[in-house]
Design an enzyme around this catalytic site. Structure first.
Site, PDB file in Angstrom:
ATOM      1  N   SER A  64       0.863  -1.190   0.000  1.00 19.00           N
ATOM      2  CA  SER A  64       0.000   0.000   0.000  1.00 19.00           C
ATOM      3  C   SER A  64       0.891   1.228   0.000  1.00 19.00           C
ATOM      4  O   SER A  64       1.784   1.366   0.839  1.00 19.00           O
ATOM      5  CB  SER A  64      -0.865   0.018   1.256  1.00 19.00           C
ATOM      6  OG  SER A  64      -1.412   1.311   1.433  1.00 19.00           O
ATOM      7  N   HIS A  88      -1.647  -1.821  -3.945  1.00 19.85           N
ATOM      8  CA  HIS A  88      -2.852  -1.658  -3.127  1.00 19.85           C
ATOM      9  C   HIS A  88      -3.053  -0.155  -2.903  1.00 19.85           C
ATOM     10  O   HIS A  88      -2.188   0.520  -2.358  1.00 19.85           O
ATOM     11  CB  HIS A  88      -2.692  -2.392  -1.791  1.00 19.85           C
ATOM     12  CG  HIS A  88      -3.918  -2.341  -0.930  1.00 19.85           C
ATOM     13  ND1 HIS A  88      -4.993  -3.180  -1.101  1.00 19.85           N
ATOM     14  CD2 HIS A  88      -4.246  -1.529   0.101  1.00 19.85           C
ATOM     15  CE1 HIS A  88      -5.928  -2.904  -0.206  1.00 19.85           C
ATOM     16  NE2 HIS A  88      -5.500  -1.885   0.534  1.00 19.85           N
ATOM     17  N   ASP A 121      -5.332   2.846  -1.372  1.00 22.29           N
ATOM     18  CA  ASP A 121      -6.316   3.116  -0.316  1.00 22.29           C
ATOM     19  C   ASP A 121      -6.968   4.480  -0.501  1.00 22.29           C
ATOM     20  O   ASP A 121      -6.357   5.518  -0.256  1.00 22.29           O
ATOM     21  CB  ASP A 121      -5.607   3.081   1.045  1.00 22.29           C
ATOM     22  CG  ASP A 121      -5.243   1.670   1.459  1.00 22.29           C
ATOM     23  OD1 ASP A 121      -6.145   0.809   1.488  1.00 22.29           O
ATOM     24  OD2 ASP A 121      -4.060   1.421   1.752  1.00 22.29           O
ATOM     25  N   MET A 125      -9.787   7.136   0.685  1.00 22.03           N
ATOM     26  CA  MET A 125     -10.572   7.482   1.883  1.00 22.03           C
ATOM     27  C   MET A 125     -11.275   8.810   1.692  1.00 22.03           C
ATOM     28  O   MET A 125     -10.706   9.742   1.119  1.00 22.03           O
ATOM     29  CB  MET A 125      -9.641   7.598   3.095  1.00 22.03           C
ATOM     30  CG  MET A 125      -8.811   6.364   3.337  1.00 22.03           C
ATOM     31  SD  MET A 125      -7.718   6.604   4.744  1.00 22.03           S
ATOM     32  CE  MET A 125      -6.791   5.072   4.686  1.00 22.03           C
ATOM     33  N   HIS A 140      -8.869  -0.080  -2.992  1.00 18.00           N
ATOM     34  CA  HIS A 140      -9.657  -0.295  -1.775  1.00 18.00           C
ATOM     35  C   HIS A 140     -10.396   0.996  -1.438  1.00 18.00           C
ATOM     36  O   HIS A 140      -9.790   1.961  -0.988  1.00 18.00           O
ATOM     37  CB  HIS A 140      -8.684  -0.712  -0.649  1.00 18.00           C
ATOM     38  CG  HIS A 140      -9.324  -0.912   0.683  1.00 18.00           C
ATOM     39  ND1 HIS A 140      -8.577  -1.033   1.842  1.00 18.00           N
ATOM     40  CD2 HIS A 140     -10.626  -1.022   1.065  1.00 18.00           C
ATOM     41  CE1 HIS A 140      -9.396  -1.216   2.864  1.00 18.00           C
ATOM     42  NE2 HIS A 140     -10.642  -1.199   2.426  1.00 18.00           N
ATOM     43  N   MET A 167     -12.548   3.151   0.753  1.00 20.39           N
ATOM     44  CA  MET A 167     -13.105   3.366   2.095  1.00 20.39           C
ATOM     45  C   MET A 167     -13.958   4.620   2.008  1.00 20.39           C
ATOM     46  O   MET A 167     -13.635   5.673   2.573  1.00 20.39           O
ATOM     47  CB  MET A 167     -11.966   3.494   3.107  1.00 20.39           C
ATOM     48  CG  MET A 167     -11.323   2.150   3.422  1.00 20.39           C
ATOM     49  SD  MET A 167      -9.699   2.301   4.159  1.00 20.39           S
ATOM     50  CE  MET A 167      -8.707   2.369   2.670  1.00 20.39           C
ATOM     51  N   MET A 211     -10.278  -6.528   7.129  1.00 21.74           N
ATOM     52  CA  MET A 211      -9.553  -5.437   7.794  1.00 21.74           C
ATOM     53  C   MET A 211      -9.110  -5.918   9.172  1.00 21.74           C
ATOM     54  O   MET A 211      -9.931  -6.316   9.999  1.00 21.74           O
ATOM     55  CB  MET A 211     -10.466  -4.203   7.953  1.00 21.74           C
ATOM     56  CG  MET A 211     -10.726  -3.421   6.681  1.00 21.74           C
ATOM     57  SD  MET A 211      -9.261  -2.812   5.809  1.00 21.74           S
ATOM     58  CE  MET A 211      -8.357  -1.964   7.092  1.00 21.74           C
ATOM     59  N   ASP A 247      -5.503  -6.922   5.566  1.00 24.48           N
ATOM     60  CA  ASP A 247      -5.149  -5.512   5.427  1.00 24.48           C
ATOM     61  C   ASP A 247      -5.071  -4.823   6.789  1.00 24.48           C
ATOM     62  O   ASP A 247      -6.094  -4.588   7.430  1.00 24.48           O
ATOM     63  CB  ASP A 247      -6.218  -4.832   4.548  1.00 24.48           C
ATOM     64  CG  ASP A 247      -5.800  -3.445   4.098  1.00 24.48           C
ATOM     65  OD1 ASP A 247      -4.698  -2.992   4.464  1.00 24.48           O
ATOM     66  OD2 ASP A 247      -6.593  -2.811   3.368  1.00 24.48           O
TER      67      ASP A 247
HETATM   68  C1  DX5 Z   1      -5.865   1.157   6.317  1.00 26.59           C
HETATM   69  C2  DX5 Z   1      -5.569   0.722   4.911  1.00 26.59           C
HETATM   70  C3  DX5 Z   1      -4.395  -0.179   4.803  1.00 26.59           C
HETATM   71  C4  DX5 Z   1      -3.133   0.402   5.316  1.00 26.59           C
HETATM   72  C5  DX5 Z   1      -2.164  -0.686   5.658  1.00 26.59           C
HETATM   73  O1  DX5 Z   1      -7.082   1.798   6.383  1.00 26.59           O
HETATM   74  O2  DX5 Z   1      -6.666   0.055   4.331  1.00 26.59           O
HETATM   75  O3  DX5 Z   1      -4.249  -0.653   3.480  1.00 26.59           O
HETATM   76  O4  DX5 Z   1      -2.555   1.279   4.432  1.00 26.59           O
HETATM   77  O5  DX5 Z   1      -1.083  -0.085   6.246  1.00 26.59           O
HETATM   78  P1  DX5 Z   1      -0.219  -0.794   7.379  1.00 26.59           P
HETATM   79  O6  DX5 Z   1       0.447  -1.958   6.707  1.00 26.59           O
HETATM   80  O7  DX5 Z   1       0.719   0.273   7.795  1.00 26.59           O
HETATM   81  O8  DX5 Z   1      -1.157  -1.226   8.468  1.00 26.59           O
HETATM   82 ZN    ZN Z   2      -6.351  -1.044   2.290  1.00 24.74          ZN
END
Ligand code: DX5
Ligand code: ZN
Length: 215
Positions: free
Chosen positions: A7, A32, A34, A36, A65, A67, A136, A174
């Protein structure tokens, strides 16, 4: 061997091209990404513009992903930005089945993510329709958090559900994945490891990716 999906959330955003190069040239399998919205989760990261930029150089599978609330509003835009797979949150979708069909009709792999409090049994009826379950293992919103220990049992439960139903969904883990817990996670039945901090806070990101890949 596990699928490794770094990620970029915790990478240096002034040098995203470097992060891209690391993933391209390493043993990583997927990007990956993310996304948000500051509504579904208490943080805002980046959107389709950044994904489109990364797509110019990223040569591997783009695992996006979301969110965000109302992901159906942006499904096509994320496809056009370069997503190969799109994952939406169970908790953000009152019409989850419809969202899954929409993602697939646009030619992408469909994933469903579940928050730590959501039991895997909630996926029982859609498990055969999806390509990926993102479990998660931290509360979504931030990189660098600690893996929630009871998640190991959830992975085992999900593996059992997938086997029983004949689903081909992959199990993606994740949050808080590191060299310390990756082996146990894989033994519980995971297929895909997402790693943010473990890779991008390391002095040798490509080396860390290789270690996780070859556990
Ligand atoms: C959190 C994300 C993850 C995150 C993982 O909300 O969905 O993908 O970036 O990061 P680490 O490996 O630092 O937990
Ligand atoms: Zn993620």
């Amino acid at each position: 061997m596990p699928i490794i999906a770094p990620s970029i959330l915790t990478a240096d955003f002034l040098h995203l091209a470097d992060a891209c190069k690391i993933i391209n040239e390493s043993e990583a399998d997927w990007f990956h990404l993310d996304v948000m919205d500051g509504r579904f989760v208490p943080n805002i990261s980046f959107g389709m513009h950044i994904i489109k930029q990364l797509r110019k150089q990223g040569r591997k599978f783009f695992d996006v992903h979301l969110m965000i609330l109302e992901p159906e509003k942006f499904t096509e835009e994320f496809r056009d930005a370069g997503a190969d797979g799109l994952t939406v949150h169970l908790e953000a979708c009152p019409h989850l089945h419809r969202n899954i069909q929409l993602i697939k009709s646009l030619g992408m792999k469909a994933g469903v993510a579940i928050n730590p409090h959501s039991p895997v049994l909630l996926l029982k009826d859609v498990i055969r329709d999806i390509d990926l379950v993102n479990v998660m293992t931290v509360n979504p919103g931030f990189g660098g958090q600690s893996f929630i220990p009871y998640s190991i049992q959830k992975i085992k439960d999900l593996r059992q559900l997938i086997t029983e139903t004949g689903s081909s969904a992959k199990i993606e883990i994740d949050g808080g994945v590191s060299l310390d817990n990756a082996k146990e996670i894989l033994q519980a039945g995971a297929d895909v490891l997402v790693t943010g901090t473990a890779v991008f806070s390391s002095d040798d990101p490509a080396g860390m990716i290789s270690k996780l890949k070859n556990l």
